[in-house]
Design a protein around this motif. Structure first.
Motif, short mmCIF file in Angstrom:
data_model
loop_
_atom_site.label_atom_id
_atom_site.label_comp_id
_atom_site.label_asym_id
_atom_site.label_seq_id
_atom_site.Cartn_x
_atom_site.Cartn_y
_atom_site.Cartn_z
N VAL A 1 0.85 -1.20 0.00
CA VAL A 1 0.00 0.00 0.00
C VAL A 1 0.89 1.25 0.00
O VAL A 1 1.77 1.38 0.86
N PRO A 2 0.70 2.16 -0.95
CA PRO A 2 1.47 3.41 -0.91
C PRO A 2 1.27 4.12 0.44
O PRO A 2 0.14 4.24 0.92
N LEU B 1 -5.30 8.04 -0.39
CA LEU B 1 -5.20 7.06 -1.47
C LEU B 1 -6.20 7.36 -2.58
O LEU B 1 -7.35 7.73 -2.33
N TYR C 1 -10.15 4.02 -6.49
CA TYR C 1 -10.06 3.14 -7.66
C TYR C 1 -11.23 3.31 -8.62
O TYR C 1 -11.08 3.15 -9.83
N LEU D 1 -7.61 -2.73 -5.91
CA LEU D 1 -6.48 -1.97 -5.35
C LEU D 1 -5.46 -1.64 -6.43
O LEU D 1 -4.84 -0.57 -6.40
N SER E 1 -6.18 1.59 -8.01
CA SER E 1 -5.84 2.72 -7.14
C SER E 1 -4.35 2.98 -7.10
O SER E 1 -3.89 4.12 -7.25
N PHE E 2 -3.58 1.92 -6.89
CA PHE E 2 -2.16 2.08 -6.60
C PHE E 2 -1.34 2.50 -7.81
O PHE E 2 -0.16 2.86 -7.67
N ARG E 3 -1.93 2.48 -9.01
CA ARG E 3 -1.21 2.98 -10.18
C ARG E 3 -1.17 4.52 -10.18
O ARG E 3 -0.46 5.12 -10.97
N THR F 1 -11.31 2.98 -2.06
CA THR F 1 -10.09 2.21 -1.82
C THR F 1 -9.91 1.93 -0.34
O THR F 1 -9.47 0.84 0.06
#
Length: 416
Positions: free
Chosen positions: A155-156, A173, A176, A200, A203-205, A221
């Motif tokens: 997770v960032p 965050l 997404y 996820l 989102s994390f991109r 997210t």
């Protein structure tokens, strides 16, 4: 057509949006003949709780005259918004009740709305997921200030973002369901299934939007991560945890966390314009797996009535944990705040929900011990407004003019 983000992410933003509608006018025609209705003045009996002066000041007696004003207000919003069907319920000790259905549950068969129909509840699901999380806090199996990185890898900012910040929508965050790649994939095949890990990934991109805790920013997210925390700590699937540990002790027999697109009978059909073409379509059997811990659940009027009070009063939690839950962060309007998977909007405590085809608004007003539940079988906006917000505004303008949801009285609409 440039995609717009899937409306589940707007299920809380609606509380801060400006509502636009014309003052109530009684509608002629056959609507009244089709509507299933109950307007019950409070009985005069020794068993009726005696309202406090504060409660008397907060909520009117639900007399036939008040019911007529509510009917007119709801019908006016229906005319403006073209909502197919709506159910409105109001209950307050010593004040009586108002329960009405308007319009149709199925546009093809013209089956009328009814009080026992199941609907998808969108982001109201968040209240169940966060309740399951807070039960683990009460059991001392997790801590609200634990970092998410303790439970979910990759997770960032995962070593800095806490469970409290996730539940309170202050993680930073990226949401997404605002990712254009996700939206295009879902609109291309609404029956497609998604895993939490896939969600996820969308989102994390994206880069984080702000440092953890810096501000309020509504993001689905956050709830996907909290659902994974519940699963990891309990060793059980989220739907089983919520069913056994939340729904059962709350006495909710008509609320489900589905594992397929199927809806329990009977149900209302849902209609949305969140389609690749932009045209309104029947979304009843779209796969809701993309919403998971953030918005996949299904319920009905009476269960949402019960849940609104359980949620607001903390019946499933310790007083200390409920107090943490209700400690709010300002949202967008004065008098509005977001706690841990719950909001306080002009004194109404609860959460709204929106998912393609459906919207719900179950809330509780503590001074009057009053509950309001609104169910719709569409999420098609009127201008830039969630229709559930407009109905909530119209109803509360009649019964609680000092507590108008979402914070201002209605004004004349603009053309949309």
């Amino acid at each position: 057509m440039k995609p717009t983000h899937i409306r589940l992410v707007r299920a809380c933003a609606a509380v801060a949006a400006a509502g636009l509608l014309i003052g109530p006018v009684v509608a002629p025609g056959t609507d009244a003949a089709r509507a299933a209705s109950v307007a019950t003045p409070a009985p005069a009996s020794a068993s009726t709780p005696t309202p406090t002066p504060a409660a008397d000041a907060q909520f009117p007696q639900l007399t036939p005259a008040v019911a007529a004003r509510l009917d007119a207000a709801v019908r006016q919003v229906m005319r403006e918004t073209k909502v197919p069907g709506v159910t409105v319920g109001l209950w307050a000790p010593g004040k009586g009740s108002y329960v009405r259905t308007f319009g149709v549950a199925d546009k093809t068969t013209r089956t009328p709305m009814a009080t026992d129909l199941h609907v998808r509840i969108g982001s109201e699901t968040k209240t169940f997921t966060v309740t399951a999380l807070l039960q683990l806090v009460d059991q001392k199996r997790i801590g609200l200030d634990d970092p998410i990185g303790k439970y979910v890898q990759g997770v960032p900012n995962g070593e800095r973002i806490t469970l409290r910040q996730l539940a309170g929508m202050r993680s930073g965050l990226f949401n997404y369901s605002m990712d254009e790649g996700f939206i295009k994939k879902l609109q291309a095949d609404p029956e497609l299934g998604f895993t939490p890990e896939q969600l996820l990934g969308y989102s994390f991109r994206h880069p984080v939007r702000f440092p953890p805790g810096a501000r309020f920013d509504y993001s689905n997210t956050n709830l996907i991560l909290l659902g994974l925390v519940v699963e990891k700590v309990t060793g059980r699937p989220l739907h089983e945890v919520i069913t056994r540990d939340v729904l059962a002790p709350a006495g909710l027999r008509h609320t489900v966390f589905p594992t397929s697109p199927a809806l329990p009978d009977p149900y209302a059909h849902g209609y949305t314009d969140q389609t690749a073409s932009g045209r309104i379509e029947d979304s009843t059997h779209w796969n809701p797996s993309w919403a998971w811990a953030a918005g996949e659940m299904v319920s009905d009027l009476q269960d949402l009535r019960s849940w609104a009070q359980t949620l607001a009063t903390g019946k499933l939690l310790t007083p200390a944990t409920q107090a943490e839950r209700l400690r709010t962060t300002p949202m967008n309007l004065p008098g509005d705040g977001y706690g841990l998977g719950i909001f306080d909007v002009q004194g109404w405590i609860g959460h709204n929900g929106s998912i393609p085809g459906y919207e719900v608004l179950p809330v509780y007003l503590p001074p009057a011990r009053a509950t309001m539940v609104i169910l719709l079988n569409t999420d098609v906006r009127y201008g830039n407004q969630e229709p559930s917000t407009l109905f909530g505004q119209a109803v509360t303008s009649v019964v609680t003019p000092d507590h108008v949801y979402p914070g201002h009285k209605p004004v004349a609409p603009r053309n949309s």
